[in-house]
Design an enzyme around this catalytic site. Structure first.
Site, mmCIF file in Angstrom:
data_model
loop_
_atom_site.group_PDB
_atom_site.id
_atom_site.type_symbol
_atom_site.label_atom_id
_atom_site.label_comp_id
_atom_site.label_asym_id
_atom_site.label_seq_id
_atom_site.Cartn_x
_atom_site.Cartn_y
_atom_site.Cartn_z
ATOM 1 N N CYS A 249 87.567 78.564 -16.015
ATOM 2 C CA CYS A 249 86.375 79.109 -15.322
ATOM 3 C C CYS A 249 86.400 80.605 -15.599
ATOM 4 O O CYS A 249 86.853 81.389 -14.777
ATOM 5 C CB CYS A 249 86.453 78.829 -13.825
ATOM 6 N N ALA A 250 85.921 81.002 -16.772
ATOM 7 C CA ALA A 250 86.294 82.310 -17.311
ATOM 8 C C ALA A 250 85.375 83.475 -16.970
ATOM 9 O O ALA A 250 85.803 84.625 -16.982
ATOM 10 C CB ALA A 250 86.410 82.198 -18.822
ATOM 11 N N GLY A 254 87.195 88.847 -16.744
ATOM 12 C CA GLY A 254 88.234 89.828 -16.408
ATOM 13 C C GLY A 254 89.637 89.307 -16.705
ATOM 14 O O GLY A 254 90.451 89.997 -17.330
ATOM 15 N N ASP A 298 81.785 72.268 -19.146
ATOM 16 C CA ASP A 298 82.222 71.888 -17.802
ATOM 17 C C ASP A 298 83.743 71.684 -17.823
ATOM 18 O O ASP A 298 84.251 70.870 -18.598
ATOM 19 C CB ASP A 298 81.491 70.588 -17.419
ATOM 20 N N ASP A 317 90.709 79.506 -12.396
ATOM 21 C CA ASP A 317 90.209 80.460 -11.391
ATOM 22 C C ASP A 317 88.949 79.816 -10.813
ATOM 23 O O ASP A 317 87.834 80.086 -11.255
ATOM 24 C CB ASP A 317 89.904 81.791 -12.094
ATOM 25 N N CYS A 370 89.410 83.342 -4.923
ATOM 26 C CA CYS A 370 89.271 84.560 -4.106
ATOM 27 C C CYS A 370 88.823 84.137 -2.717
ATOM 28 O O CYS A 370 87.958 84.769 -2.112
ATOM 29 C CB CYS A 370 88.351 85.587 -4.753
HETATM 30 C C1 LIG Z 1 85.752 82.896 -9.693
HETATM 31 S S1 LIG Z 1 84.642 82.859 -10.996
HETATM 32 C C2 LIG Z 1 85.699 83.188 -12.378
HETATM 33 C C3 LIG Z 1 86.069 84.643 -12.563
HETATM 34 C C4 LIG Z 1 86.774 84.896 -13.877
HETATM 35 N N1 LIG Z 1 87.960 84.076 -14.030
HETATM 36 C C5 LIG Z 1 87.186 86.337 -14.057
HETATM 37 O O1 LIG Z 1 88.330 86.719 -13.822
HETATM 38 O O2 LIG Z 1 86.337 87.152 -14.467
HETATM 39 C C6 LIG Z 1 84.346 81.151 -11.162
HETATM 40 C C7 LIG Z 1 83.530 80.739 -12.377
HETATM 41 O O3 LIG Z 1 83.551 79.307 -12.460
HETATM 42 C C8 LIG Z 1 82.372 78.893 -13.106
HETATM 43 N N2 LIG Z 1 82.252 77.453 -12.886
HETATM 44 C C9 LIG Z 1 81.841 76.792 -11.784
HETATM 45 N N3 LIG Z 1 81.930 75.467 -11.965
HETATM 46 C C10 LIG Z 1 82.418 75.277 -13.227
HETATM 47 C C11 LIG Z 1 82.736 74.124 -14.001
HETATM 48 N N4 LIG Z 1 82.569 72.901 -13.517
HETATM 49 N N5 LIG Z 1 83.196 74.321 -15.248
HETATM 50 C C12 LIG Z 1 83.369 75.571 -15.741
HETATM 51 N N6 LIG Z 1 83.076 76.682 -15.057
HETATM 52 C C13 LIG Z 1 82.617 76.538 -13.819
HETATM 53 C C14 LIG Z 1 81.310 79.777 -12.489
HETATM 54 O O4 LIG Z 1 80.172 79.869 -13.335
HETATM 55 C C15 LIG Z 1 82.054 81.116 -12.354
HETATM 56 O O5 LIG Z 1 81.761 81.953 -13.446
#
Ligand SMILES: C[S@@+](CC[C@H](N)C(=O)[O-])C[C@H]1O[C@@H](n2cnc3c(N)ncnc32)[C@H](O)[C@@H]1O
EC number: 2.1.1.176
Length: 427
Positions: A249-250, A254, A298, A317, A370
């Protein structure tokens, strides 16, 4: 239209009536303003209303004979902005009132200018104390969240809430590929930017927030803005040379960038569900001159987009309630609903179970959120360990207690955001 109070009312309206996040609604209105000073005041008014919403709402509503409804709702939000100025800023009362009344005119509610003037004059004249007659009012936090925080932190919940209302500090992450942290601290010192090293090897805490344009070498990737808590991901996952790593979940990238800075030889696959947010990962990689394979996909359906080997290490994350970062995003208190927590916990467990299948035997998965709610953190991992025979929890040195499941950081702890980490090894 450039009246700052009218723009603030629009920001508050977008968040409260349309469910748009403050980090989207605020920049949209800020771009209409020329000076940095005006942009900062717009941010102050918008953030302030979000932080103190229940109290402002009560003070304003108590002055009205009937509530403003439908299209006129934005004038109610304007009154919140007016009330915030009177109670929480040094703006002289007469200026706050006349500017706010003028904003009402600019919003094209000429017929309500008298109401705005009347309510704000009334508030200024009576100087009632801030209402505290319910917990929601006293703590400016929704009742469902107070209940969950009391259950999770029976001793410390009031402090957790108090910390969530503080203005957050600004943290930097030194890019160790550009210079050592000591060298960057010296560069900051040359610019008379006061800063101290954090506990994590790349972390730098600024004494006061600065525009990134003032930071030495920022445009060339010498440093990034990232909270101290988020910076622990790279050292806890500890990627080794040439390993295949998944950041599940990038976005906005960051932690992906930090992983690459700490071990540039890794093969990093950075995935996100949200195409728009994934663009920001590319922008961050470009600024830091780093490379990763980006996938719009996904994390709960890896088979659909990955035909390669299983991964040596995975950073998950997870999408979460973000209750640990309310001090940075006070709108979370009003955008999140009680039912979201169970939905998020289900989504997190689905992604976690699926990612686990894509981890090599002997590999490490670092689960992060978080959030400060156990449902998304310790309870989530406890349930995962109970249903996953080949998973072992590896304690993190900083955990408060060796019996804790994972490392729960609470907001403000060592100046960091609220965050959670659990390190799991397979086999
Ligand atoms: C907490 S943020 C990640 C922050 C990131 N790791 C950083 O350090 O910049 C969570 C992310 O998960 C993504 N997300 C939510 N559901 C997801 C899924 N099923 N597969 C992949 N990404 C997903 C969201 O779009 C969001 O960008």
């Amino acid at each position: 239209m450039k009246n700052l109070r009218a723009l603030a009312a629009r920001v508050v309206f977008q968040v409260l009536e349309k469910g748009v996040s403050l980090s989207v609604a605020l920049p949209e209105q800020q771009q209409r303003l020329g000076s940095g000073k005006d942009k900062a005041l717009l941010a102050e008014l918008s953030y302030g209303v979000m932080r103190h919403l229940p109290q402002l709402d009560k003070l304003v509503s108590d002055c009205m004979s009937k509530p403003l409804k439908g299209k006129q709702r934005i004038v109610h939000q304007l009154l919140l902005v007016g009330c915030y100025q009177l109670y929480f800023t040094r703006i002289p009362g007469h200026a706050a009132i006349s500017e706010t009344a003028e904003a009402c005119r600019q919003l094209k509610f000429e017929g309500l200018v008298k109401v705005v003037n009347g309510v704000l004059r009334n508030l200024q004249r009576n100087q009632k104390p801030l209402p505290e007659d319910s917990e929601t009012l006293a703590f400016n936090t929704p009742a469902w969240l107070i209940k969950r925080l009391k259950a999770a932190y029976p001793e410390a919940w009031q402090e957790v809430i108090a910390q969530s209302h503080q203005r957050p500090p600004m943290w930097l992450r030194n890019n160790q590929l550009s210079q050592t942290r000591e060298q960057y601290l010296a560069l900051l010192d040359e610019q008379e930017i006061a800063a101290t090293p954090g506990a994590n090897e790349d972390a730098i805490l600024l004494e006061s927030p600065k525009d990134v344009g003032l930071l030495p070498g920022f445009a060339d990737g010498a440093a990034s803005v990232q909270d101290g808590a988020a910076q622990w991901a790279a050292s806890l996952l500890a990627p080794e040379a040439d390993e295949l790593i998944l950041d599940a979940c990038a976005a906005p990238g960051g932690k992906s960038c930090h992983l690459l800075e700490s071990e540039p030889s890794i093969d990093l696959v950075a995935v996100d569900f949200d195409a728009k947010r994934l663009e920001r990962v590319q922008q961050n990689l470009d600024r830091l001159k780093l490379k990763a394979k980006l996938v719009h996909g996904d994390a709960a359906k890896i088979d659909a987009w990955w035909q390669g080997d299983k991964f040596d290490r995975i950073l998950l994350d997870a999408p979460c309630s973000a209750t640990g970062v309310i001090r940075r995003h006070p709108d979370i208190k009003w955008l999140r609903k009680q039912a979201d927590i169970e939905e998020l916990a289900t989504l997190q467990s689905q992604i976690l179970d699926h990612c686990w299948q894509w981890l090599k035997p002997g590999g490490t998965l670092l689960y992060a959120t978080c959030s400060i709610l156990p449902q998304e953190n310790a309870e989530q991992i406890k349930a995962f360990l109970a249903r996953t025979q080949d998973a072992t929890l590896v304690p993190i040195a900083q955990q408060q207690n060796c019996d804790d499941i994972g490392w729960q950081i609470t907001p403000g702890q060592d100046n960091m955001d609220g965050f959670y980490y659990a390190r799991l090894v397979k086999g």
